[in-house]
Design an enzyme around this catalytic site. Structure first.
Site, short mmCIF file in Angstrom:
data_model
loop_
_atom_site.label_atom_id
_atom_site.label_comp_id
_atom_site.label_asym_id
_atom_site.label_seq_id
_atom_site.Cartn_x
_atom_site.Cartn_y
_atom_site.Cartn_z
N ARG A 181 0.86 -1.18 0.00
CA ARG A 181 0.00 0.00 0.00
C ARG A 181 0.90 1.23 0.00
O ARG A 181 1.94 1.25 0.68
CB ARG A 181 -0.88 0.04 1.26
N GLU A 200 -3.66 7.59 -4.64
CA GLU A 200 -3.98 7.08 -5.98
C GLU A 200 -5.26 7.73 -6.50
O GLU A 200 -6.18 7.93 -5.72
CB GLU A 200 -4.15 5.55 -5.90
N HIS A 203 -1.40 0.28 -9.83
CA HIS A 203 -2.02 -0.65 -8.87
C HIS A 203 -2.62 -1.87 -9.58
O HIS A 203 -3.84 -2.09 -9.54
CB HIS A 203 -3.09 0.09 -8.04
P1 NAP Z 1 -0.99 -11.06 5.36
O1 NAP Z 1 -0.81 -12.52 5.10
O2 NAP Z 1 -1.94 -10.63 6.42
O3 NAP Z 1 0.46 -10.45 5.67
C1 NAP Z 1 0.63 -9.16 6.18
C2 NAP Z 1 2.02 -9.06 6.74
O4 NAP Z 1 2.21 -7.72 7.21
C3 NAP Z 1 2.31 -10.00 7.91
O5 NAP Z 1 3.58 -10.56 7.71
C4 NAP Z 1 2.33 -9.07 9.11
O6 NAP Z 1 3.17 -9.61 10.10
C5 NAP Z 1 2.91 -7.80 8.47
N1 NAP Z 1 2.61 -6.62 9.27
C6 NAP Z 1 1.41 -6.19 9.71
N2 NAP Z 1 1.55 -5.09 10.46
C7 NAP Z 1 2.90 -4.83 10.51
C8 NAP Z 1 3.68 -3.83 11.15
N3 NAP Z 1 3.12 -2.87 11.90
N4 NAP Z 1 5.04 -3.87 10.97
C9 NAP Z 1 5.60 -4.82 10.20
N5 NAP Z 1 4.90 -5.79 9.57
C10 NAP Z 1 3.58 -5.80 9.73
O7 NAP Z 1 -1.44 -10.28 4.05
P2 NAP Z 1 -1.12 -10.67 2.53
O8 NAP Z 1 -2.25 -11.47 2.00
O9 NAP Z 1 0.27 -11.16 2.40
O10 NAP Z 1 -1.24 -9.20 1.88
C11 NAP Z 1 -0.35 -8.18 2.26
C12 NAP Z 1 -0.82 -6.83 1.73
O11 NAP Z 1 -0.57 -6.73 0.34
C13 NAP Z 1 -2.33 -6.58 1.84
O12 NAP Z 1 -2.67 -6.11 3.15
C14 NAP Z 1 -2.59 -5.57 0.77
O13 NAP Z 1 -2.59 -4.27 1.30
C15 NAP Z 1 -1.42 -5.73 -0.20
N6 NAP Z 1 -1.86 -6.16 -1.53
C16 NAP Z 1 -1.62 -5.34 -2.58
C17 NAP Z 1 -2.05 -5.72 -3.85
C18 NAP Z 1 -1.82 -4.84 -5.05
O14 NAP Z 1 -2.61 -4.91 -5.98
N7 NAP Z 1 -0.76 -4.07 -5.09
C19 NAP Z 1 -2.71 -6.93 -4.03
C20 NAP Z 1 -2.92 -7.73 -2.93
C21 NAP Z 1 -2.49 -7.34 -1.68
P3 NAP Z 1 2.96 -9.31 11.69
O15 NAP Z 1 1.49 -9.38 11.94
O16 NAP Z 1 3.76 -10.37 12.37
O17 NAP Z 1 3.54 -7.95 11.89
#
Ligand code: NAP
Length: 312
Positions: A231, A260, A278
């Protein structure tokens, strides 16, 4: 009687059609005065279907007193007011996992592009510059250090991709992930200090706002590259623009931005920056899989009383 659903924002047209075939759905986005509509009809809806982009704020959830379930298209949920939903006993689903591969593929595409200058070299050829000289040397990818900020579902998929490039991987998140072969770094700054490529793959929202700060960019250093597929809010964009303009980092590849579709003007002229609108999950296959999962969640909730992929 079909359950009555409110649709907030546009969805993939195949999903809109599939939902309309099974549910009594009303598109809020077609209402000229949504507030007035909600005041008159808000109590009719037991379900809300939305997307990560549009979300559902506290005011909307409050305006739907009979609401039981929210199904959202997308994995990020910083635009959904989960606290309001929880207080009201409303259950919420997103679309995890089905997009991991495409987002990880794009992260690697961006990483290779910014390191090897693929987009810049393409511009070079199109401008006719090849007839006047050779393209400058770029940076090797294979065997380098890959730092992943947020080793969740997508972060781990990116880490696995890196094996084919014989990269050394470390990561940072709030706590170490058990049973993974990659080394944990205690802070975003120490990860950036170590990494050649820092890939942002953590959740968005208030808790991670500007986690990639001026200090983290300083730690990444003049030979380090930033790749963001998470993000825009996670990166301090003003600090990033300064670091790139002053060549304090080597380059950046960005799929997401703070406001965005606004992209900082200063970035448009830089050849060491790759800018995407995006699109990380934006393949036909993955968007259809996300749509299928939204529908599966709604069906499961209204027939079995439980969601397939609830947000914990
Ligand atoms: P996920 O499995 O929930 O992983 C999120 C990660 O973020 C976890 O490793 C979590 O670890 C870490 N995190 C959360 N808060 C944090 C903090 N304060 N400091 C450091 N690390 C932190 O989610 P996912 O499915 O992999 O997706 C990740 C993100 O990608 C989504 O939330 C979304 O915003 C983004 N995304 C973008 C696109 C795009 O089109 N560009 C598409 C899909 C997803 P801890 O909880 O241990 O901190």
């Amino acid at each position: 009687m079909k359950p009555r659903l409110l649709q907030h924002g546009r969805l993939l047209s195949s999903l809109e059609a599939a939902i309309a075939a099974e549910f009594d759905v009303h598109p809020l986005w077609k209402e000229a005065d949504p507030q007035a509509f909600l005041a008159r009809h808000g109590s009719e809806f037991s379900g809300l279907v939305t997307s990560a982009r549009v979300g559902a704020d506290a005011a909307l959830i409050e305006a739907l007193p009979a609401l039981k379930v929210i199904a959202s298209f997308g994995v990020g949920y910083e635009t959904l007011d989960l606290e309001s939903a929880r207080r009201r006993g409303v259950v919420v689903s997103n679309t995890p996992d089905v997009l991991n591969d495409c987002v990880a593929d794009l992260a690697f595409g961006l990483l290779i592009d910014v390191a090897r200058g693929i987009s810049a070299a393409d511009r070079f050829v199109r401008r006719g510059d090849w007839e006047r000289g050779i393209f400058p040397l770029t940076t090797r990818v294979s065997g380098k250090r890959l730092g992943i900020l947020g080793l969740g579902r997508i972060g781990q998929t990116i880490a696995r991709r890196s094996a084919g490039f014989e990269m050394d991987v470390r990561y940072h998140s709030r706590r170490p992930v058990p049973d993974v072969p990659w080394t944990y770094e205690a802070s975003a700054a120490s990860l950036a200090e170590w990494a050649d490529f820092l890939v942002v793959a953590c959740a968005g929202g208030a808790a991670t706002r500007h986690l990639v700060s001026a200090e983290v960019l300083q730690s990444l250093g003049p030979d380090g590259f930033l790749i963001n597929i998470a993000r825009g809010s996670v990166v301090d964009e003003r600090a990033l623009v300064s670091a790139l303009s002053e060549r304090r980092i080597a380059g950046a590849a960005l799929d997401v931005f703070e406001n965005e579709p606004q992209v900082p003007q200063e970035l448009l002229a830089l050849d060491n920056v790759v800018l995407l609108p995006h699109i990380a999950s934006g393949t036909r296959e993955t968007r259809q899989a996300m749509a299928d999962l939204v529908l599966a969640n709604l069906r499961s909730y209204f027939t079995k009383g439980r969601l397939e992929t609830p947000i914990a």
